[in-house]
Scaffold this motif. Sequence first.
Motif, mmCIF file in Angstrom:
data_model
loop_
_atom_site.group_PDB
_atom_site.id
_atom_site.type_symbol
_atom_site.label_atom_id
_atom_site.label_comp_id
_atom_site.label_asym_id
_atom_site.label_seq_id
_atom_site.Cartn_x
_atom_site.Cartn_y
_atom_site.Cartn_z
ATOM 1 N N GLU A 86 35.103 1.528 -40.174
ATOM 2 C CA GLU A 86 34.690 2.225 -38.955
ATOM 3 C C GLU A 86 33.696 1.364 -38.187
ATOM 4 O OE1 GLU A 86 34.617 3.353 -42.106
ATOM 5 O OE2 GLU A 86 34.631 5.550 -42.168
ATOM 6 N N THR A 87 34.154 0.696 -37.133
ATOM 7 C CA THR A 87 33.278 -0.153 -36.334
ATOM 8 C C THR A 87 32.958 0.448 -34.970
ATOM 9 O OG1 THR A 87 35.211 -1.386 -35.540
ATOM 10 C CG2 THR A 87 34.058 -2.275 -37.467
ATOM 11 N N ASN A 88 33.617 1.556 -34.637
ATOM 12 C CA ASN A 88 33.286 2.287 -33.408
ATOM 13 C C ASN A 88 33.732 3.740 -33.541
ATOM 14 O OD1 ASN A 88 32.434 2.978 -30.856
ATOM 15 N ND2 ASN A 88 34.080 1.911 -29.769
ATOM 16 N N LYS A 89 33.184 4.383 -34.568
ATOM 17 C CA LYS A 89 33.546 5.776 -34.833
ATOM 18 C C LYS A 89 33.201 6.684 -33.653
ATOM 19 C CE LYS A 89 34.845 8.867 -38.047
ATOM 20 N NZ LYS A 89 36.138 8.814 -38.770
ATOM 21 N N GLY A 90 32.111 6.347 -32.953
ATOM 22 C CA GLY A 90 31.679 7.176 -31.833
ATOM 23 C C GLY A 90 32.366 6.858 -30.525
ATOM 24 N N LYS A 91 33.304 5.896 -30.536
ATOM 25 C CA LYS A 91 34.082 5.529 -29.343
ATOM 26 C C LYS A 91 33.178 5.160 -28.165
ATOM 27 C CE LYS A 91 37.903 8.564 -30.711
ATOM 28 N NZ LYS A 91 38.821 9.662 -30.302
#
Length: 524
Positions: free
Chosen positions: A375-380
Amino acid sequence: MLEKNRRVGGRVGFIVGCVLIYLFTVGIILGAVKVPATMSKMKANEVIKNSKVVLYDGPKSLKDATEDDLKFATEEGRDFELKHCVDTKVRVNGEDCYVYDTNVNNTHTWIESYLPGQERTPITYFDFDGTVEITVEVPKKEINYVTIRPLKYGIKPEINKKKHTVTFRIDTPDAYTVEFNNNVKRAVHIFANEIEEDIPDFDKENVLYIGPGEWDIENISLEDNQTLYISGGAVVHGIVNANFVKNVRIKGRGIIDGSKFSGWKGRMAQIPLKFDNCTNFSIEGVIALNSNAWVLQSYDSTGGKIKNVKIISSRPNGDGITLQSCSNITVKNSFVRSWDDSLVVKNYDVNSDLITFDNVQIWTDLAQSMEIGYETNKGKKENSKISNIKFNNITVLHNFHKPVLSIHNADNALVTDISYKNIVVEEATVGRGDGTPDLIDIGIVNSGNWSSTMDRGYIENVAIDGFKVLYGNEKLPSKIKGYDADHLVKGVSIKNLEIKGKKIKSLEDGEFTVDKNTADITIE
């Protein structure tokens, strides 16, 4: 006749005299040989005599571990609570240490029911200054061979097969692991700390003090400027949280134990050490055992110091230290044995930056030892980035399941300026159970389990300098793969890679698979 007797007597006297002179000479020679050894032993004993040791008695309320408690079983198949170990004795300078029996997981396969088989292993801890002699006694075990890790200390213990003991000396505070007969089962973890300093004033209003003994405190929530001190000899059954606070710290020598919580099974995680949205936090000296999920988490925090923390987890999703969207965090002089990724960096919200792991021992029973992602951009978030992450002076005692070193960019983030320096893998038996055989795995992927964004990202500027594998599988391949022509892995520099005594000077020598969606991959 008298003259003859005199001559005989003279010869006898001469012979006796020669024998006495010979024995005297031999005694001098043997004495000369033994004196240095004797003096050396006396000097060593004097050093030990002058050392300082602080021992911590465990809670008398903890039950002794029975043979049934030591059986291989799921957490629902036997008593899972932390116990007092009675089949292994540890003495420091002749004084008995209290030994705990905690849960570990020697299986290397994910179980969909979240109920893998569990075993137990002994642990103990103490503080010291100087040189100390440690004796480990296992009355029911036949000792033929002993390994004491980390191997860098070159410890050669004295084995007494009749007494079932192992004796050795240490002069450096660290975590030491004693393994018997080339088997990791019932390995003894010994946490030998420095003498504790900077002990807070317990009378101050902002200090929360937990003394020796067994405590059921389900949730401790810290507020601004508070210090939680958990003393040696304390076992706290519960968790510690800090949310949206500043200048908080946990300190001490005690144990935070999650064995009374049932496993989270994908529903309810009880995290022993959770610091979210915090500024300037500190965790030092404590031990975390039997977490029902992951162990030490920080999310959206900045300015953190994690020092001399000892972690052993055995249940699914038992990640060791997980830093999510954090900045300016240091983790040093710690020990992590985990049943999922040991050291983890992810983006769940804002960017991750300036995170350093230094002088950490790792034992990874499942998943990866050093993982960035998935997860490198879970928060988008726009322009998501993970940068300036350093792994320095890491010792991997065992890595059984998946890659030792891995970067998995499963979102659209930029992962850049990642460095690994002086990494020693003592044993890489990668790929056991349902694991994968790779030693190093760097890739941009689209994961049905972990990807949150439709687009893919990038991996750039990765430096590996000093990566040594001492023992491991016959083959230890690695891979570096981009996603497509627009989403590359580029700028990976590998220096001083050594696998089982062989210095790797080319990608072919290192059994690397490198696909076409990469650029500037070098090895020397």
